[in-house]
Enzyme design. Structure first.
Site, PDB file in Angstrom:
ATOM      1  N   ASP A 201       0.789  -1.311   0.050  1.00 30.71           N
ATOM      2  CA  ASP A 201      -0.071   0.083   0.039  1.00 30.71           C
ATOM      3  C   ASP A 201       0.937   1.211   0.145  1.00 30.71           C
ATOM      4  OD1 ASP A 201      -2.457   1.687   0.140  1.00 30.71           O
ATOM      5  OD2 ASP A 201      -3.037   0.641   1.862  1.00 30.71           O
ATOM      6  N   ASP A 212      -3.640   7.155  -3.065  1.00 28.83           N
ATOM      7  CA  ASP A 212      -3.685   6.080  -2.295  1.00 28.83           C
ATOM      8  C   ASP A 212      -4.038   4.759  -3.101  1.00 28.83           C
ATOM      9  OD1 ASP A 212      -4.058   4.234  -0.239  1.00 28.83           O
ATOM     10  OD2 ASP A 212      -5.748   5.371   0.703  1.00 28.83           O
ATOM     11  N   HIS A 281     -12.931   4.858   1.252  1.00 24.94           N
ATOM     12  CA  HIS A 281     -12.882   5.943   1.934  1.00 24.94           C
ATOM     13  C   HIS A 281     -12.755   7.207   1.128  1.00 24.94           C
ATOM     14  CE1 HIS A 281      -8.288   6.292   2.055  1.00 24.94           C
ATOM     15  NE2 HIS A 281      -8.616   5.137   2.015  1.00 24.94           N
ATOM     16  N   HIS A 289      -7.979   9.934   5.566  1.00 24.96           N
ATOM     17  CA  HIS A 289      -9.610   9.353   5.600  1.00 24.96           C
ATOM     18  C   HIS A 289     -10.349  10.622   5.980  1.00 24.96           C
ATOM     19  CE1 HIS A 289      -8.646   5.101   6.458  1.00 24.96           C
ATOM     20  NE2 HIS A 289      -8.020   5.412   5.573  1.00 24.96           N
ATOM     21  N   GLU A 314     -11.039   0.727  -2.171  1.00 24.72           N
ATOM     22  CA  GLU A 314     -10.069  -0.488  -1.888  1.00 24.72           C
ATOM     23  C   GLU A 314     -10.973  -1.719  -1.397  1.00 24.72           C
ATOM     24  OE1 GLU A 314      -7.469   0.399   1.567  1.00 24.72           O
ATOM     25  OE2 GLU A 314      -8.696   2.017   1.910  1.00 24.72           O
ATOM     26  N   GLU A 409      -6.432  -1.516  -4.778  1.00 24.99           N
ATOM     27  CA  GLU A 409      -6.963  -0.285  -4.279  1.00 24.99           C
ATOM     28  C   GLU A 409      -6.663   0.870  -5.471  1.00 24.99           C
ATOM     29  OE1 GLU A 409      -5.243   1.416  -0.729  1.00 24.99           O
ATOM     30  OE2 GLU A 409      -6.991   3.005  -0.456  1.00 24.99           O
TER      31      GLU A 409
HETATM   32 CO   LIG Z   1      -6.721   3.699   1.414  1.00 24.19          CO
END
Ligand SMILES: [Co+2]
Length: 428
Positions: A201, A212, A281, A289, A314, A409
């Protein structure tokens, strides 16, 4: 200053920089053209002087450089006009298809061009770094080596510059039953082994605009269907996302795709389960977030996605319970944005908080990043900040031992006109 103000000031600054750079480039081009024109008919003139002069000139002019292996060339040296590649563009579904060509919506979107360009610079960094990581990571390497390999690339390509550009959040290196939020601390002894499944990630930001995006690498062929399930589920989420799309419906569609797969291991069949307490998110400037979650199972809220929002879509699939809990040593932290002024009596905690504010602002960080900026023996102070509610800790999240989980993601933008999968690459 609110986050939005920070972002718009940063955007203004970049706009000024951009137009400055564009003018410079134009001037240089102009000079070049004049010189060419002045040469007239003697275009094959081979006077050594002229050649030298020309060479000098073109050295001064910014010619695009090529990326190195490992990647270390800052993207502004490759994309010399400072326009970064657009992600995958997708038209909205029927009810919103009119937006594609609507002039008002197009104008609205153009107002945010610097913002999108920042996000695309972060995304291109992400793609180049992860594609190198995919070719270089192999069993036998320590997680610390892997984290450094990724983070050295990110810092170089995004041309790390304080809070203006850099790492968006700690690199997650999550093995097997560990689903999220694991990053090695100093002295970590974990190594990547044959038959491991690792979720990677990676976060990159430019002026607080965070990309992200995560993928899963597997050296365990039994887990191929698990990876396929999660990749398909994430693409279902991306497909269902849109202006006015309901979170509950997106979650249900994701789960349906995810749970149509199963994994066979050692003669046993395991259904692939969506991990029900993990979710996507929204992303806000300098805040990974936001306030909305994108569930990956049915039964979610009726909240809708809205025009202009950025989301991390994700999904996580698991051969275990499909439920994670906190375990193992914590590495991830972030300043709590909602915490107002809390008086701190302990001088060590106060000093650490100043360092956190200065180096990371509200961006998530890990212990290795504190080590890197010269902090030491900070654990007690850090724990003080966590207990005081000023800093939030994000311990690793794990399913049951012996299980395998996977994650894919992407970061998407709901432009007024169309949907952009900013972090899409030809790898995933
Ligand atoms: Co994320």
């Amino acid at each position: 200053m609110t986050d939005n103000e920070v972002a718009s000031n940063a955007a203004k600054e970049l706009e000024e920089k951009l137009s400055l750079k564009e003018n410079e480039a134009r001037e240089e081009d102009g000079e070049e053209d004049e010189e060419e024109a002045g040469k007239g008919g003697e275009d094959n003139a081979s006077s050594a002087d002229k050649k030298k002069k020309k060479k000098k000139k073109s050295k001064k002019k910014k010619t695009p450089q090529e990326q190195t292996v490992p990647p270390r060339v800052g993207l502004s040296k490759i994309f010399v006009n400072k326009k970064y590649p657009v992600g995958e563009i997708v038209d909205y579904a029927e009810d919103n298809l009119w937006r594609t060509t609507n002039e008002e919506k197009r104008a609205l979107d153009r107002q945010e061009n610097n913002h999108w360009n920042d996000l695309r610079r972060a995304a291109e960094t992400h793609r180049q770094v992860r594609q190198y990581a995919q070719s270089a990571i192999q069993p036998g390497m320590s997680l610390t080596q892997i984290a450094n390999l990724i983070e050295d690339g990110t810092r170089s390509l995004v041309e790390e510059d304080g809070l203006n550009s850099g790492i968006g959040f700690p690199t997650g290196l999550n093995l097997n039953h560990i689903a999220a939020h694991y990053s090695p601390n100093a002295g970590d002894t974990m190594t990547l082994k044959d038959k491991d499944v690792m979720k990677v990630d990676i976060g990159v930001h430019v002026n607080g605009h965070i990309v992200d995006s995560a993928f899963t690498m597997s050296w365990n062929p039994d887990c191929d269907p698990l990876l396929a399930a999660v990749k398909a589920a994430t693409n279902t989420g991306i497909r269902e996302a849109g202006i006015d799309a309901r979170m509950s419906e997106i979650g249900e569609a994701i789960q349906e795709t995810m749970e149509s797969y199963e994994v066979e291991m050692n003669g046993k069949t395991y259904p692939v389960k969506s991990i029900r307490n993990l979710s996507g998110h929204d992303i806000k400037p300098y805040s990974i977030h936001g306030s909305k979650s994108v569930p990956i199972v049915k039964g979610g809220e009726d909240v809708k996605m809205e025009e202009g929002e950025t989301f991390a879509i994700e999904t996580f699939g698991s051969t275990g319970r499909g439920l994670v809990h906190a375990d193992l040593e914590c590495s991830h932290y972030a300043k709590n944005q909602d915490a107002g002024h809390i008086p701190l009596r302990l001088p060590r905690a106060k000093a650490l908080l100043n360092s956190i504010t200065q180096n990371f602002g509200t961006l998530p960080f890990c212990r290795r990043y504190l080590d890197r900026v010269g902090e030491s023996k900070y654990l007690m102070a850090l724990n003080n900040l966590v207990s005081a509610g000023i800093v939030h800790d994000y311990p690793p999240l794990v399913d049951i031992k012996g299980s395998y989980s996977a994650q894919f993601e992407h970061t998407i933008v709901l432009h007024p006109t169309q949907k952009e999968v900013v972090s899409r690459g030809d790898d995933y």
